[in-house]
Design a protein around this motif. Structure first.
Motif, mmCIF file in Angstrom:
data_model
loop_
_atom_site.group_PDB
_atom_site.id
_atom_site.type_symbol
_atom_site.label_atom_id
_atom_site.label_comp_id
_atom_site.label_asym_id
_atom_site.label_seq_id
_atom_site.Cartn_x
_atom_site.Cartn_y
_atom_site.Cartn_z
ATOM 1 N N GLY A 415 0.811 -1.118 -0.065
ATOM 2 C CA GLY A 415 0.006 -0.057 0.092
ATOM 3 C C GLY A 415 0.860 1.104 0.049
ATOM 4 N N THR A 416 0.297 2.294 0.200
ATOM 5 C CA THR A 416 0.949 3.627 0.510
ATOM 6 C C THR A 416 0.647 4.346 1.846
ATOM 7 N N ARG A 429 27.091 8.630 -0.670
ATOM 8 C CA ARG A 429 26.542 9.085 -2.216
ATOM 9 C C ARG A 429 25.786 7.800 -2.644
ATOM 10 N N GLU A 430 26.137 6.568 -2.185
ATOM 11 C CA GLU A 430 25.384 5.253 -2.567
ATOM 12 C C GLU A 430 24.184 5.055 -1.632
ATOM 13 N N THR A 431 23.696 5.805 -0.972
ATOM 14 C CA THR A 431 22.559 5.697 -0.394
ATOM 15 C C THR A 431 21.326 5.754 -1.327
ATOM 16 N N ASN A 432 20.320 4.891 -1.049
ATOM 17 C CA ASN A 432 19.194 4.985 -2.204
ATOM 18 C C ASN A 432 18.220 5.960 -1.951
ATOM 19 N N THR A 433 17.477 6.409 -2.998
ATOM 20 C CA THR A 433 16.541 7.653 -2.815
ATOM 21 C C THR A 433 15.116 7.694 -2.300
ATOM 22 N N ASN A 434 15.030 6.320 -1.986
ATOM 23 C CA ASN A 434 13.392 5.998 -1.503
ATOM 24 C C ASN A 434 13.289 6.797 -0.200
ATOM 25 N N LEU A 435 12.026 7.528 -0.052
ATOM 26 C CA LEU A 435 11.740 8.252 1.159
ATOM 27 C C LEU A 435 11.328 7.464 2.342
ATOM 28 N N ARG A 436 11.100 6.276 2.087
ATOM 29 C CA ARG A 436 10.466 5.607 3.366
ATOM 30 C C ARG A 436 11.498 4.478 4.004
ATOM 31 N N TYR A 437 12.342 4.321 3.201
ATOM 32 C CA TYR A 437 13.652 3.334 3.587
ATOM 33 C C TYR A 437 14.931 3.642 3.022
ATOM 34 N N LYS A 438 15.810 3.360 3.877
ATOM 35 C CA LYS A 438 17.276 3.650 3.396
ATOM 36 C C LYS A 438 17.962 2.458 3.642
ATOM 37 N N PHE A 478 8.904 10.532 6.624
ATOM 38 C CA PHE A 478 9.695 10.593 5.645
ATOM 39 C C PHE A 478 10.970 11.131 5.762
ATOM 40 N N PHE A 479 12.004 10.219 5.121
ATOM 41 C CA PHE A 479 13.476 10.632 5.287
ATOM 42 C C PHE A 479 13.870 11.948 4.228
ATOM 43 N N GLN A 497 3.455 7.956 -0.314
ATOM 44 C CA GLN A 497 4.957 7.041 -0.607
ATOM 45 C C GLN A 497 4.740 5.632 0.091
ATOM 46 N N HIS A 498 5.730 4.874 -0.307
ATOM 47 C CA HIS A 498 5.693 3.588 0.159
ATOM 48 C C HIS A 498 7.133 3.044 0.359
ATOM 49 N N GLY A 499 7.216 1.917 1.242
ATOM 50 C CA GLY A 499 8.702 1.454 1.418
ATOM 51 C C GLY A 499 8.747 1.162 2.794
ATOM 52 N N GLY A 500 8.357 1.943 3.669
ATOM 53 C CA GLY A 500 8.249 1.801 4.941
ATOM 54 C C GLY A 500 7.197 0.941 5.717
ATOM 55 N N ILE A 501 6.907 1.401 7.007
ATOM 56 C CA ILE A 501 6.185 0.520 7.846
ATOM 57 C C ILE A 501 5.053 1.455 8.325
#
Length: 516
Positions: A415-416, A429-438, A478-479, A497-501
């Motif tokens: 879901g979102t 610099r290698e950290t991903n761009t998703n706002l809900r998880y890193k 969100f991060f 957004q999605h990716g987190g809890i």
């Protein structure tokens, strides 16, 4: 509040004086006329809240008057009154969009009931909804004090979505603020539940809900193995449970519906959760077994290019040897092409169809001001989803399948959540761009309100570097990076957004459909 006005047309209006007097005493202003033509003239000259129209009047019939009244005042409710019980009259009246239908002889209470149903319905519904929610509010809050398991959370979330939809239908939405507080409280407690239990779920398969990589094996393949019917597995990317509930009535007209839910794996993203569904494996297992088909977060390649291949491998592992198909629908033309092939797909044992519209909508809402204005909140977001579904090739596909002897499943990959609170994090610099998880090395953050995973392999996640860790945002956080912090926050705050809890990301629909 001004008096509500009733126009009543009947050639025997003098016989109805007791009814008119009764309505007047109840606070309504009644204007009587003797013919359909008089009713039309009054509609042109004055404003009324409701019209009572006798069907059998000399000269112009009630049905003829109704047609002209609807042209003048299309939104005004009209109640047809008739002595006749002829079916064709009733059908003509209903076809002309009457609001109610009464058969003579009528009594004053019948008339009052019809008036209240049409004019006071919203007020009465609002009062009943608010009263019922207030009663349920306390029981929901009390449940948070208990040691809730997954099934308890599912039942609580279903209640919350039910009240979300019901309160949204009220006119003044007086309980909206109270409901919002309760949903936030539920989300907070659910996130603590996931934080406390997710690691244990990795070690105790029998004690956890069905997760993404188990979905097909547990919920779909048993039917595929035991039946000769073709199966259509339809995955709508990014579909929340509340979005399913607004399209459910349309689906229920076509099929017998059996509703269930399941839990996506972390991260709740397409790259992880959907690949897990089609492969039947956790992400670390996909990377180890099919390295050529696993794409890491920071690779430029699309993360879901190999779903068809992963599905084929999973079918083979489960000894499902019949023909299968996989189609991803991004454009309307692609959906129409699949619908044109329905007859040939009926000869295949398993058919997977992925619809990307809802995911595209969430991204468009983030990036496009116009879409954000069209969907400023969850209610509008649901409304756009329903509108898309009603006019989509997916709805047409379901109509086609409802006439055939097949099994249909509808689900999603995650879901979102509507993100509202920024959370500072620092990564390289290698950290991903998703706002809900890193995912990355040397991540720096406040440990409160996040789930940190120092050993990704214990959670079925790939480990790109020795020091790679995952951090998941919870609730509606969100991060955001300290650099350009204010711009970043203003751009992404109040987006989906999605990716987190969160409860909206992690309790998601799984629907089984059978031919009626």
């Amino acid at each position: 509040m001004s008096q509500q006005r009733i126009l009543w047309a009947d050639d025997e209006i003098d016989l109805l004086k007791p009814h008119i007097l009764f309505l007047t005493k109840k606070g309504y202003e009644v204007t009587p006329v003797l013919s359909g033509l008089d009713a039309i003239e009054k509609c042109e000259e004055e404003e009324f809240d409701i019209i009572f129209l006798d069907e059998n009047m000399p000269g112009m019939t009630g049905l003829e008057a109704l047609e002209q009244i609807k042209r003048i005042k299309p939104s005004i409710p009209v109640v047809m009154i008739t002595k006749s019980e002829e079916e064709y009259i009733m059908e003509d009246a209903i076809g002309a969009k009457i609001a109610d239908y009464l058969i003579k002889p009528i009594n004053p209470k019948q008339i009052l009931l019809s008036v209240k149903k049409l004019l006071d319905k919203q007020k009465l519904v609002d009062e009943k909804t608010n009263s019922a929610y207030q009663q349920d509010f306390q029981s929901i809050m009390m449940s948070f004090m208990n040691d809730m398991d997954w099934e308890d959370w599912v039942e609580t979330y279903k209640k919350i979505v039910y009240w979300d939809l019901e309160i949204n239908e009220t006119e003044n939405k007086s309980m909206s603020e109270v409901f919002e507080m309760q949903k936030n409280e539920a989300n907070h407690n659910f996130c603590r539940f996931i934080k406390d239990n997710y690691a244990d779920w990795m070690d105790e398969p029998d004690e956890r809900p069905i997760l993404s990589h188990e979905l097909l094996a547990e919920k779909v393949f048993p039917f595929v193995k035991e039946n000769d019917k073709p199966v259509f597995f339809i995955l709508i990317d990014n579909l929340r449970y509340d979005q399913w509930k607004v399209i459910e009535p349309l689906v229920s007209d076509l099929f017998t519906v059996k509703e269930d839910v399941y839990c996506p794996i972390l991260p709740t993203t397409t790259a992880y959760a959907r690949n897990a569904i089609f492969s039947g494996l956790m992400p670390s297992e996909i990377e180890a077994t099919y390295p050529e088909w696993w794409v890491n977060d920071n690779d430029d390649e699309s993360k879901n290019n190999y779903e068809e291949e992963l599905l084929g491998e999973q079918l083979l592992r489960h000894r499902i040897n019949g023909k299968y198909s996989y189609n991803k629908i991004i454009r309307t033309s692609q959906g129409k092409q699949v619908n044109d092939q329905i007859n040939s797909l009926m000869h295949k044992k398993f058919n997977a169809v992925v619809y990307n519209f809802v995911d595209m909508l969430s991204h468009a809402r983030t990036d496009t001001n116009m879409v954000r204005e069209l969907a400023p909140d969850e209610a509008a977001y649901r409304s756009i989803t329903k509108s898309w579904f009603e006019h989509s090739s997916l709805y047409e596909m379901l109509r086609l399948l409802s006439e055939k002897d097949c099994k249909v499943y509808i689900t999603t990959d995650h879901g979102t959540v509507r993100t509202r609170k920024p959370y500072k994090i620092v990564g390289d610099r290698e950290t991903n761009t998703n706002l809900r998880y890193k995912q990355g090395k040397n991540l720096s953050y406040n440990k409160k309100n996040v789930l940190a995973i120092k050993h990704p392999e214990d959670f079925g996640l790939p480990k790109t570097e020795v020091s790679t860790s995952f951090v998941f945002a919870m609730e509606d956080y969100f991060f955001a990076y300290p650099n350009n912090y204010n711009y970043y926050v203003s751009y992404y705050k109040d987006t989906f957004q999605h990716g987190g809890i969160s409860i909206d990301e992690m309790i998601i629909p799984f629907i089984e459909l059978d031919r009626k």
